[in-house]
Design an enzyme around this catalytic site. Structure first.
Site, PDB file in Angstrom:
ATOM      1  N   SER A  63      -1.540   1.380   2.736  1.00  0.00           N
ATOM      2  CA  SER A  63      -2.764   1.429   3.406  1.00  0.00           C
ATOM      3  C   SER A  63      -3.124   2.900   4.070  1.00  0.00           C
ATOM      4  O   SER A  63      -4.123   3.168   4.366  1.00  0.00           O
ATOM      5  CB  SER A  63      -3.069   0.420   4.496  1.00  0.00           C
ATOM      6  OG  SER A  63      -3.232  -0.693   4.045  1.00  0.00           O
ATOM      7  N   LYS A  66      -5.839   4.515   2.472  1.00  0.00           N
ATOM      8  CA  LYS A  66      -7.431   4.144   2.579  1.00  0.00           C
ATOM      9  C   LYS A  66      -8.010   5.171   3.252  1.00  0.00           C
ATOM     10  O   LYS A  66      -9.428   5.389   3.051  1.00  0.00           O
ATOM     11  CB  LYS A  66      -7.427   2.541   3.450  1.00  0.00           C
ATOM     12  CG  LYS A  66      -6.951   1.642   2.829  1.00  0.00           C
ATOM     13  CD  LYS A  66      -6.943   0.419   3.654  1.00  0.00           C
ATOM     14  CE  LYS A  66      -6.607  -0.914   2.881  1.00  0.00           C
ATOM     15  NZ  LYS A  66      -5.718  -1.901   3.367  1.00  0.00           N
ATOM     16  N   TYR A 188      -7.759  -0.433  -6.828  1.00  0.00           N
ATOM     17  CA  TYR A 188      -7.116  -0.497  -5.163  1.00  0.00           C
ATOM     18  C   TYR A 188      -5.647  -0.776  -5.305  1.00  0.00           C
ATOM     19  O   TYR A 188      -5.130   0.100  -4.355  1.00  0.00           O
ATOM     20  CB  TYR A 188      -7.893  -1.828  -4.722  1.00  0.00           C
ATOM     21  CG  TYR A 188      -7.289  -2.286  -3.215  1.00  0.00           C
ATOM     22  CD1 TYR A 188      -7.559  -1.535  -1.950  1.00  0.00           C
ATOM     23  CD2 TYR A 188      -6.244  -3.238  -3.284  1.00  0.00           C
ATOM     24  CE1 TYR A 188      -7.000  -1.825  -0.798  1.00  0.00           C
ATOM     25  CE2 TYR A 188      -5.913  -3.599  -1.932  1.00  0.00           C
ATOM     26  CZ  TYR A 188      -6.114  -3.121  -0.710  1.00  0.00           C
ATOM     27  OH  TYR A 188      -5.485  -3.162   0.222  1.00  0.00           O
ATOM     28  N   TYR A 239      -5.249  -1.854  12.479  1.00  0.00           N
ATOM     29  CA  TYR A 239      -5.800  -3.218  12.621  1.00  0.00           C
ATOM     30  C   TYR A 239      -5.824  -3.800  14.082  1.00  0.00           C
ATOM     31  O   TYR A 239      -6.548  -3.142  14.887  1.00  0.00           O
ATOM     32  CB  TYR A 239      -4.939  -4.128  11.634  1.00  0.00           C
ATOM     33  CG  TYR A 239      -4.506  -3.510  10.522  1.00  0.00           C
ATOM     34  CD1 TYR A 239      -5.556  -2.995   9.515  1.00  0.00           C
ATOM     35  CD2 TYR A 239      -3.216  -2.790  10.281  1.00  0.00           C
ATOM     36  CE1 TYR A 239      -5.175  -2.345   8.502  1.00  0.00           C
ATOM     37  CE2 TYR A 239      -2.936  -2.276   9.137  1.00  0.00           C
ATOM     38  CZ  TYR A 239      -3.979  -1.890   8.087  1.00  0.00           C
ATOM     39  OH  TYR A 239      -3.784  -1.485   6.936  1.00  0.00           O
ATOM     40  N   VAL A 257       2.008  -0.599   5.171  1.00  0.00           N
ATOM     41  CA  VAL A 257       2.825  -1.819   5.189  1.00  0.00           C
ATOM     42  C   VAL A 257       4.156  -0.940   4.390  1.00  0.00           C
ATOM     43  O   VAL A 257       5.084  -1.945   4.537  1.00  0.00           O
ATOM     44  CB  VAL A 257       2.598  -2.948   4.468  1.00  0.00           C
ATOM     45  CG1 VAL A 257       1.702  -3.626   5.402  1.00  0.00           C
ATOM     46  CG2 VAL A 257       2.140  -2.923   3.241  1.00  0.00           C
TER      47      VAL A 257
HETATM   48  N1  GLN Z   1      -1.586  -3.048  -0.667  1.00  0.00           N
HETATM   49  C1  GLN Z   1      -1.482  -3.588   0.724  1.00  0.00           C
HETATM   50  C2  GLN Z   1      -2.313  -4.761   0.698  1.00  0.00           C
HETATM   51  O1  GLN Z   1      -3.522  -4.867   0.074  1.00  0.00           O
HETATM   52  C3  GLN Z   1      -1.945  -2.596   1.812  1.00  0.00           C
HETATM   53  C4  GLN Z   1      -1.792  -3.466   3.093  1.00  0.00           C
HETATM   54  C5  GLN Z   1      -1.311  -2.407   4.191  1.00  0.00           C
HETATM   55  O2  GLN Z   1      -0.538  -1.323   4.055  1.00  0.00           O
HETATM   56  N2  GLN Z   1      -1.399  -2.736   5.451  1.00  0.00           N
HETATM   57  O3  GLN Z   1      -1.928  -5.868   1.187  1.00  0.00           O
END
Ligand code: GLN
Length: 303
Positions: A63, A66, A188, A239, A257
């Site tokens: 993420s 993002k 994505y 988050y 993650v």
């Molecule tokens: N690719 C992961 C997902 O879509 C990204 C989530 C994350 O890093 N928080 O679940």
């Protein structure tokens, strides 16, 4: 300030830590990474480099990507982006779904999965060769042509990504995806699979610390766009732990993650840390500890 002794001491403390969190396993490929890894890299405003541990080893940025996708999409379409995605913290986990239905398919912000999937849709609609062009954008920012997608991680997530698929279909049902769901998810998942080291992340995020100019002084974003992206990182980058991160660390930042975190202190430095074990909220456990220690010991936070 010589940051090296501080980094060394932080790495030393982290190496003694027994409770290292839990490596993500819902994307099966990620579960293969050792929780013993730890790296940290700081790039200050003068582009002095400080690093410790596994700072040059690549990992799945997940993420953290993002922010980079948002920067590229925002740079292309400007403020009209905010008609399709909000700018409020969600106070919920990154893959939380019900809020999206209550709020008529407008994701709370671009850093939860639903918001990032809308951003991927924007890139798909505006770039000629979306996968290649997104990678090229990161490579340019990092000044490093060796950055690549990890196709095995992308496939692993594609094979197990039911929740993201549900999110994308819900967005589509509200008319907030222009493209085919599988095509959007393919971009994505690839974007999340990019593998980078702490060094590469710190160099890439330098643009957010340096008013939109990368390490080679090329301009990518204007100062108002940087302001908005940094505000989103501060309020939504972790988050339902964004408040805790602001409280403990005090920097705009973004976690993934894969256990990576990238953060900036505008006009002072960019920093990246990696430790794969996650806490219950899905953020790197030792990464948070290390950044808290760093901003507390250096007195260098936005507060
Ligand atoms: N690719 C992961 C997902 O879509 C990204 C989530 C994350 O890093 N928080 O679940």
């Amino acid at each position: 300030m010589d940051l090296q002794p501080i980094l060394n001491a932080i790495a030393d403390d982290c190496s003694k830590e027994k409770e290292r969190g839990v490596v993500a396993s819902y994307i099966p490929e990620l579960a293969k990474v050792s929780d013993e890894k730890f790296g940290m890299f700081v790039l200050d405003a003068q582009q002095n480099e400080y690093f410790v541990g596994d700072a040059h080893e690549r990992f799945s940025i997940q993420s953290v990507s993002k922010v980079l996708a948002l920067a590229q999409a925002f740079g292309i379409v400007g403020r009209s982006l905010w008609k399709r995605v909000g700018v409020e913290p969600s106070g919920n986990p990154f893959n939380f779904l019900s809020l999206l239905e209550q709020e008529n398919g407008i994701p709370r912000n671009p850093f939860i999965n639903a918001g990032a999937i809308v951003v991927s849709d924007v890139l798909l609609s505006t770039l000629k060769d979306p996968k290649q062009d997104f990678l090229a954008y990161i490579r340019e920012l990092a000044n490093d042509q060796s950055i690549v997608y990890d196709n095995i991680v992308a496939k692993s997530e594609k094979d197990t990504g039911s929740r993201n698929r549900a999110t994308a279909y819900l967005l589509k049902s509200f008319g907030n995806l222009e493209n085919d769901v599988e095509e959007v998810l393919d971009l994505y998942f690839h974007q999340c699979s990019v593998s980078m080291s702490c060094e590469q992340l710190a160099k890439t995020f330098f643009v957010f610390a340096n008013r939109g100019y990368c390490t080679r002084r090329n301009k990518y974003l204007n100062i108002n766009q940087v302001k908005r992206i940094n505000a989103l990182m501060l309020t939504c980058g972790f988050y339902d732990e964004a408040g805790e991160f602001a409280f403990e660390v005090g920097l705009p930042g973004k976690s993934g993650v894969g256990g990576g975190i990238a953060a900036v202190l505008p006009q002072q430095y960019s920093i990246a840390v990696w430790s794969p074990g996650l806490n219950k909220k899905g953020n790197s456990k030792l990464g948070l500890n290390a950044l808290e220690a760093f901003t507390t010991q250096t007195n260098l936070s936005i507060f």
